[in-house]
Design a protein around this motif. Sequence first.
Motif, PDB file in Angstrom:
ATOM      1  N   VAL A   5      28.447 -56.403  36.585  1.00  0.00           N
ATOM      2  CA  VAL A   5      29.686 -55.648  36.741  1.00  0.00           C
ATOM      3  C   VAL A   5      30.835 -56.616  36.976  1.00  0.00           C
ATOM      4  CG1 VAL A   5      30.918 -53.883  38.037  1.00  0.00           C
ATOM      5  CG2 VAL A   5      28.446 -53.669  37.693  1.00  0.00           C
ATOM      6  N   GLU A   6      31.748 -56.650  36.008  1.00  0.00           N
ATOM      7  CA  GLU A   6      32.900 -57.539  36.100  1.00  0.00           C
ATOM      8  C   GLU A   6      34.077 -56.848  36.794  1.00  0.00           C
ATOM      9  OE1 GLU A   6      31.161 -58.177  31.837  1.00  0.00           O
ATOM     10  OE2 GLU A   6      31.512 -56.518  33.230  1.00  0.00           O
ATOM     11  N   SER A   7      34.939 -57.654  37.370  1.00  0.00           N
ATOM     12  CA  SER A   7      36.179 -57.153  37.966  1.00  0.00           C
ATOM     13  C   SER A   7      37.168 -58.298  38.066  1.00  0.00           C
ATOM     14  CB  SER A   7      35.911 -56.560  39.358  1.00  0.00           C
ATOM     15  OG  SER A   7      35.436 -57.557  40.240  1.00  0.00           O
ATOM     16  N   GLY A   8      38.414 -57.955  38.387  1.00  0.00           N
ATOM     17  CA  GLY A   8      39.433 -58.967  38.592  1.00  0.00           C
ATOM     18  C   GLY A   8      40.435 -59.092  37.468  1.00  0.00           C
ATOM     19  N   GLY A   9      40.191 -58.421  36.360  1.00  0.00           N
ATOM     20  CA  GLY A   9      41.152 -58.465  35.274  1.00  0.00           C
ATOM     21  C   GLY A   9      42.466 -57.793  35.661  1.00  0.00           C
ATOM     22  N   ALA A  10      43.565 -58.271  35.073  1.00  0.00           N
ATOM     23  CA  ALA A  10      44.880 -57.737  35.418  1.00  0.00           C
ATOM     24  C   ALA A  10      45.885 -58.140  34.355  1.00  0.00           C
ATOM     25  CB  ALA A  10      45.322 -58.259  36.777  1.00  0.00           C
ATOM     26  N   SER A  11      47.096 -57.607  34.495  1.00  0.00           N
ATOM     27  CA  SER A  11      48.226 -58.016  33.660  1.00  0.00           C
ATOM     28  C   SER A  11      49.051 -59.020  34.451  1.00  0.00           C
ATOM     29  CB  SER A  11      49.084 -56.810  33.289  1.00  0.00           C
ATOM     30  OG  SER A  11      48.369 -55.924  32.472  1.00  0.00           O
ATOM     31  N   VAL A  12      49.253 -60.201  33.882  1.00  0.00           N
ATOM     32  CA  VAL A  12      49.968 -61.270  34.581  1.00  0.00           C
ATOM     33  C   VAL A  12      50.965 -61.929  33.647  1.00  0.00           C
ATOM     34  CG1 VAL A  12      48.052 -61.729  36.157  1.00  0.00           C
ATOM     35  CG2 VAL A  12      48.223 -62.992  34.009  1.00  0.00           C
ATOM     36  N   GLN A  13      51.890 -62.671  34.238  1.00  0.00           N
ATOM     37  CA  GLN A  13      52.856 -63.442  33.467  1.00  0.00           C
ATOM     38  C   GLN A  13      52.238 -64.772  33.041  1.00  0.00           C
ATOM     39  OE1 GLN A  13      56.173 -62.740  32.685  1.00  0.00           O
ATOM     40  NE2 GLN A  13      55.911 -60.650  33.468  1.00  0.00           N
ATOM     41  N   ALA A  14      52.736 -65.311  31.950  1.00  0.00           N
ATOM     42  CA  ALA A  14      52.294 -66.634  31.505  1.00  0.00           C
ATOM     43  C   ALA A  14      52.511 -67.639  32.630  1.00  0.00           C
ATOM     44  CB  ALA A  14      53.070 -67.051  30.266  1.00  0.00           C
TER      45      ALA A  14
END
Length: 123
Positions: A5-14
């Motif tokens: 089970v993966e987690s931690g993905g998000a939308s971030v700035q370069a």
Amino acid sequence: QVQLVESGGASVQAGGYLKLSCVASRFSTNSACMGWFRQSAGKKREGVASVGSDGTTTYADSVNDRITISKDNTKNTLYLEMNRLNPEDTGMYYCAVRWTRGCPIWPEYFTIWGQGTQVTVSS
């Protein structure tokens, strides 16, 4: 049954940082080869990094020194730390496991997969 089970993905700035986690169930992370893979829109799934049961790590050339794979065997968890993110890092990130000899970073050699976690990097 074996589960990832993966987690931690998000939308971030370069230029940003993310740390992904993959919690393993029904097996010990110290006994297997585990890897991180990503799939971007319209592209084939590609290997990012892997870590063997002996701790040996392998990285894709494309990630240079921006990415670190590690695992905490006491927590049965695999991690992927990503620095200086750029839009080309955008994609679904998956962890996977294999128990046969060797620890490559080619997806076709891995047998059990998680459901993935989305990483989106905007410029």
